[in-house]
Design a protein around this motif. Structure first.
Motif, mmCIF file in Angstrom:
data_model
loop_
_atom_site.group_PDB
_atom_site.id
_atom_site.type_symbol
_atom_site.label_atom_id
_atom_site.label_comp_id
_atom_site.label_asym_id
_atom_site.label_seq_id
_atom_site.Cartn_x
_atom_site.Cartn_y
_atom_site.Cartn_z
ATOM 1 N N ASP A 1 0.870 -1.174 0.000
ATOM 2 C CA ASP A 1 0.000 0.000 0.000
ATOM 3 C C ASP A 1 0.907 1.223 0.000
ATOM 4 O OD1 ASP A 1 -2.036 1.823 0.212
ATOM 5 O OD2 ASP A 1 -2.489 1.390 2.308
ATOM 6 N N GLY A 2 1.151 1.755 -1.169
ATOM 7 C CA GLY A 2 2.052 2.897 -1.279
ATOM 8 C C GLY A 2 3.466 2.501 -0.902
ATOM 9 N N GLU A 3 3.999 3.123 0.140
ATOM 10 C CA GLU A 3 5.364 2.830 0.571
ATOM 11 C C GLU A 3 5.393 1.926 1.795
ATOM 12 O OE1 GLU A 3 7.596 6.478 0.834
ATOM 13 O OE2 GLU A 3 7.882 6.463 -1.333
ATOM 14 N N ARG A 4 4.357 1.126 1.984
ATOM 15 C CA ARG A 4 4.291 0.186 3.107
ATOM 16 C C ARG A 4 4.018 -1.215 2.550
ATOM 17 N NH1 ARG A 4 1.280 1.671 8.518
ATOM 18 N NH2 ARG A 4 2.658 3.384 8.057
ATOM 19 N N VAL A 5 4.841 -2.165 2.979
ATOM 20 C CA VAL A 5 4.701 -3.554 2.541
ATOM 21 C C VAL A 5 4.539 -4.436 3.774
ATOM 22 C CG1 VAL A 5 5.784 -5.466 1.299
ATOM 23 C CG2 VAL A 5 6.164 -3.114 0.534
ATOM 24 N N THR A 6 3.517 -5.282 3.763
ATOM 25 C CA THR A 6 3.266 -6.216 4.852
ATOM 26 C C THR A 6 3.498 -7.628 4.329
ATOM 27 O OG1 THR A 6 1.588 -4.741 5.732
ATOM 28 C CG2 THR A 6 1.562 -6.995 6.535
ATOM 29 N N VAL A 7 4.244 -8.430 5.090
ATOM 30 C CA VAL A 7 4.581 -9.790 4.681
ATOM 31 C C VAL A 7 4.220 -10.753 5.814
ATOM 32 C CG1 VAL A 7 6.440 -11.338 3.966
ATOM 33 C CG2 VAL A 7 6.477 -8.947 3.245
ATOM 34 N N GLU A 8 3.510 -11.834 5.474
ATOM 35 C CA GLU A 8 3.195 -12.880 6.444
ATOM 36 C C GLU A 8 4.079 -14.088 6.172
ATOM 37 O OE1 GLU A 8 -1.242 -13.156 7.558
ATOM 38 O OE2 GLU A 8 -1.155 -12.596 5.434
ATOM 39 N N ALA A 9 4.615 -14.684 7.255
ATOM 40 C CA ALA A 9 5.526 -15.811 7.095
ATOM 41 C C ALA A 9 5.462 -16.722 8.316
ATOM 42 C CB ALA A 9 6.951 -15.310 6.904
ATOM 43 N N THR A 10 5.933 -17.943 8.138
ATOM 44 C CA THR A 10 6.093 -18.893 9.238
ATOM 45 C C THR A 10 7.552 -19.312 9.265
ATOM 46 O OG1 THR A 10 3.849 -19.729 9.013
ATOM 47 C CG2 THR A 10 5.410 -21.140 10.175
ATOM 48 N N MET A 11 8.145 -19.295 10.457
ATOM 49 C CA MET A 11 9.515 -19.769 10.611
ATOM 50 C C MET A 11 9.497 -21.075 11.386
ATOM 51 S SD MET A 11 12.889 -17.973 12.192
ATOM 52 C CE MET A 11 13.226 -18.816 13.702
ATOM 53 N N THR A 12 10.221 -22.064 10.892
ATOM 54 C CA THR A 12 10.412 -23.322 11.601
ATOM 55 C C THR A 12 11.902 -23.558 11.753
ATOM 56 O OG1 THR A 12 10.365 -24.620 9.566
ATOM 57 C CG2 THR A 12 8.263 -24.330 10.709
ATOM 58 N N ALA A 13 12.267 -24.278 12.806
ATOM 59 C CA ALA A 13 13.684 -24.553 13.056
ATOM 60 C C ALA A 13 13.793 -25.628 14.129
ATOM 61 C CB ALA A 13 14.400 -23.291 13.520
ATOM 62 N N THR A 14 15.004 -26.113 14.312
ATOM 63 C CA THR A 14 15.324 -26.987 15.432
ATOM 64 C C THR A 14 16.059 -26.149 16.460
ATOM 65 O OG1 THR A 14 15.497 -28.908 13.971
ATOM 66 C CG2 THR A 14 16.528 -29.080 16.147
ATOM 67 N N LEU A 15 15.573 -26.215 17.704
ATOM 68 C CA LEU A 15 16.179 -25.458 18.801
ATOM 69 C C LEU A 15 17.405 -26.184 19.342
ATOM 70 C CD1 LEU A 15 12.861 -24.592 20.631
ATOM 71 C CD2 LEU A 15 14.294 -23.003 19.324
ATOM 72 N N ALA A 16 18.210 -25.484 20.098
ATOM 73 C CA ALA A 16 19.432 -26.060 20.677
ATOM 74 C C ALA A 16 19.128 -27.262 21.562
ATOM 75 C CB ALA A 16 20.188 -24.996 21.476
ATOM 76 N N ASN A 17 17.926 -27.293 22.176
ATOM 77 C CA ASN A 17 17.553 -28.434 23.028
ATOM 78 C C ASN A 17 16.964 -29.591 22.227
ATOM 79 O OD1 ASN A 17 14.965 -27.593 22.392
ATOM 80 N ND2 ASN A 17 14.458 -26.905 24.465
ATOM 81 N N GLY A 18 16.918 -29.467 20.897
ATOM 82 C CA GLY A 18 16.404 -30.514 20.030
ATOM 83 C C GLY A 18 14.928 -30.394 19.701
ATOM 84 N N ASN A 19 14.204 -29.509 20.387
ATOM 85 C CA ASN A 19 12.782 -29.316 20.118
ATOM 86 C C ASN A 19 12.574 -28.546 18.822
ATOM 87 O OD1 ASN A 19 12.155 -30.598 22.506
ATOM 88 N ND2 ASN A 19 11.786 -28.712 23.649
ATOM 89 N N ARG A 20 11.391 -28.738 18.246
ATOM 90 C CA ARG A 20 11.026 -28.006 17.038
ATOM 91 C C ARG A 20 10.440 -26.652 17.415
ATOM 92 N NH1 ARG A 20 12.877 -28.246 12.623
ATOM 93 N NH2 ARG A 20 10.967 -27.708 11.544
#
Length: 73
Positions: free
Chosen positions: A16-35
């Motif tokens: 919208d003009g000079e504003r951009v909105t982005v939706e995302a999901t981040m997944t990873a493995t944590l240091a303790n092994g959990n997702r």
């Protein structure tokens, strides 16, 4: 904190003009092994075709539970 398998999946964006909105999901493995999996919303404000300001919104309570476990009651 995120030790491997870091992935960002983008779901949509809106400009919208000079504003951009982005939706995302981040997944990873944590240091303790959990997702880790959490949804994010980024809002970028542009100035002269460059990013002038960026804001990040995330469910911090959900992230805390995945990283540290349930809070004692």
């Amino acid at each position: 904190m995120f030790v491997r398998d870091v992935t960002v999946s983008f779901h949509g964006s809106h400009t919208d003009g000079e504003r951009v909105t982005v939706e995302a999901t981040m997944t990873a493995t944590l240091a303790n092994g959990n997702r880790y999996a959490n949804d994010y919303c980024f809002v970028f404000e542009l100035r002269d075709e460059l990013i002038h300001r960026a804001r990040e919104y995330v469910d911090t309570a959900r992230g805390h539970r995945m990283i540290f476990g349930e809070a004692p009651q």
